[in-house]
Design a protein around this motif. Structure first.
Motif: not given
Length: 457
Positions: A312-333
């Protein structure tokens, strides 16, 4: 005897209207071309404005989110994962705080009103429902940390001499409860649920204590220093980062660092210890930020070389990628001053997120998952609240990262037109002559040598 070639004109067949299928194919080709062009525009037009400017479209996102929340989106999100109601309201309120911090003090009333509205929902029975009251501190570190951070944000929007005394007292009391819980624990990671501890939750709570020391007389510098020392001794041995999950009694790593918690925790860690956070951020970026198939940046859930299941934290992992982590990483960067990566993630999201823009609202993925819109709005408005803006890390992404995606969009836009181009080329080869008759075929090499063949009578 030989007969001269006929010079009679051949009447061309009457022109007919294109068949319905051909019209439909042309309409589809136009639609695909327009979508490809729109995608290219979204890839190059700035989609975020750094830590100082206001990101384009975020206010319209928040308008959509408020309407969704009023329509029961919080309860719907709760049915998808345990903190759905809480996160949707918290991120809505925090995004308004971020926007308010960008405005002059006298123009923050709307931001303050909406942030307070969200905070009241977190303190309602629905907001507290998933979190037990028998934890230390009551309702657990996840609930206490995020509500304390949002309450501190509402206070930061108010002029110091005019801050609400009730809010100040509640903020001070909750900060004290958190500090006492950290002081009494052998582990730097407090429980969010009975018998379960995630380091990212304690990171948010500790950041709220650092925020306390900027808004009220400082009290918790020693607490933060002791926490940081304990964290350094309990890093994930595989990556050197904060683990995803920890033993609640000792704080020992219980699960490898994962992108969904790293992208979130790295945003708050910079508020606690900027130098340590800068090192952690570079480790995270080197091990988790990838470009699958060469088509733009994304964040893996597990470090390179490690695969695991989604949840539930990561969501589906196409090619090992987490869409939720990608969206949040925008703010982190963005918080870490990594503008090239933040801008790339924002533009990538504008393409992949399928946003629908109107003059009044903006929503992603057709508005089917408002929690995704909340994370994106919060990410685009990210800025440090406590720490000074960090020195930007070296860029990790090429300025040409868009090139493969633009080439792909060009191909997608051109392919539907290929059948028409082939037909046109074929028609040109068979076009009629000047008098309306079809041109004779080109002579063969034998005819050029021996002359045209004739039929004897």
């Amino acid at each position: 005897m030989l007969e001269p070639p006929s010079t009679a004109q051949v009447t061309p067949p009457p022109r007919t209207r294109p068949r319905a299928g051909r019209v439909l194919r042309r309409l589809v080709a136009v639609a695909v071309g327009v979508c490809a062009l729109l995608g290219a525009v979204r890839l190059v037009v700035p989609a975020t404005a750094g830590t100082a400017g206001e990101p384009p479209g975020v206010r319209r996102q928040l308008t959509f989110l408020r309407a969704a929340l009023d329509g029961g989106a919080g309860d719907q999100a709760q049915s998808l994962f345990p903190e759905g109601y809480f996160f949707l309201h918290a991120l809505y309120g925090l995004s308004w705080v971020e926007l308010g911090m960008r405005e002059p003090p006298g123009e923050r009333s709307a931001a303050l009103r909406e942030a307070r509205w969200a905070l009241a929902r977190l303190e309602s029975p629905s907001g507290r429902a998933p979190f037990g009251s028998d934890l230390t501190p009551p309702h657990g570190v996840f609930y206490r940390g995020w509500t304390n951070w949002l309450r501190g944000g509402t206070l930061a929007l108010q002029p110091p001499a005019r801050r609400d005394p009730v809010e100040l007292r509640r903020f001070a009391d909750d900060s004290t409860a958190l500090a006492e819980a950290f002081g009494a624990s052998e582990s730097p990671y407090l429980e969010a649920y009975p018998g379960q501890a995630w380091p990212v939750d304690s990171t948010v709570a500790m950041a709220s204590l650092r925020l306390h020391d900027t808004l009220l007389p400082p009290r918790y510098a020693g607490t933060a220093d002791r926490w940081l020392q304990a964290v350094r001794r309990r890093l994930d041995p595989r990556t050197g980062l904060l683990p995803h999950r920890a033993d609640p009694g000792t704080g020992a790593p219980a699960e490898v660092a994962r992108g969904s918690s790293q992208s979130l925790g790295q945003r708050f860690l910079v508020e606690i210890a900027p130098a340590f956070a800068a090192d952690q951020y570079r480790r995270f970026r080197d091990r988790y930020v990838v470009s699958p198939l060469g088509l733009g940046p994304a964040v893996r859930e597990y470090p390179a070389g490690v695969d695991g299941p989604g949840d539930v934290d990561s969501g589906p992992l196409p090619l090992g990628v987490s869409l939720s982590a990608t969206a949040v990483a925008l703010g982190t960067a963005q918080v870490h001053g990594d503008a090239p990566l933040a801008e790339a993630l924002a533009n990538h999201g504008e393409l992949a997120g399928l946003p629908i823009d109107t003059p009044w609202t903006k929503r992603y993925a057709f508005g089917l998952l408002p929690i995704g819109d909340a994370f994106l709005a919060w990410s685009k408005t990210a800025r440090p609240w406590v720490a000074s803006p960090p020195f930007p890390p070296p860029a990790s992404i090429s300025p040409w990262w868009r090139a493969p995606l633009l080439a792909l969009l060009l191909v997608i836009g051109a392919v539907p037109w290929l059948p028409a181009l082939v037909r046109r080329r074929r028609d040109r080869r068979a076009r009629p002559g000047p008098a309306g008759a079809r041109l004779p075929p080109e002579p063969t090499s034998r005819e050029l040598r021996d002359g045209p063949a004739v039929d004897l009578p």
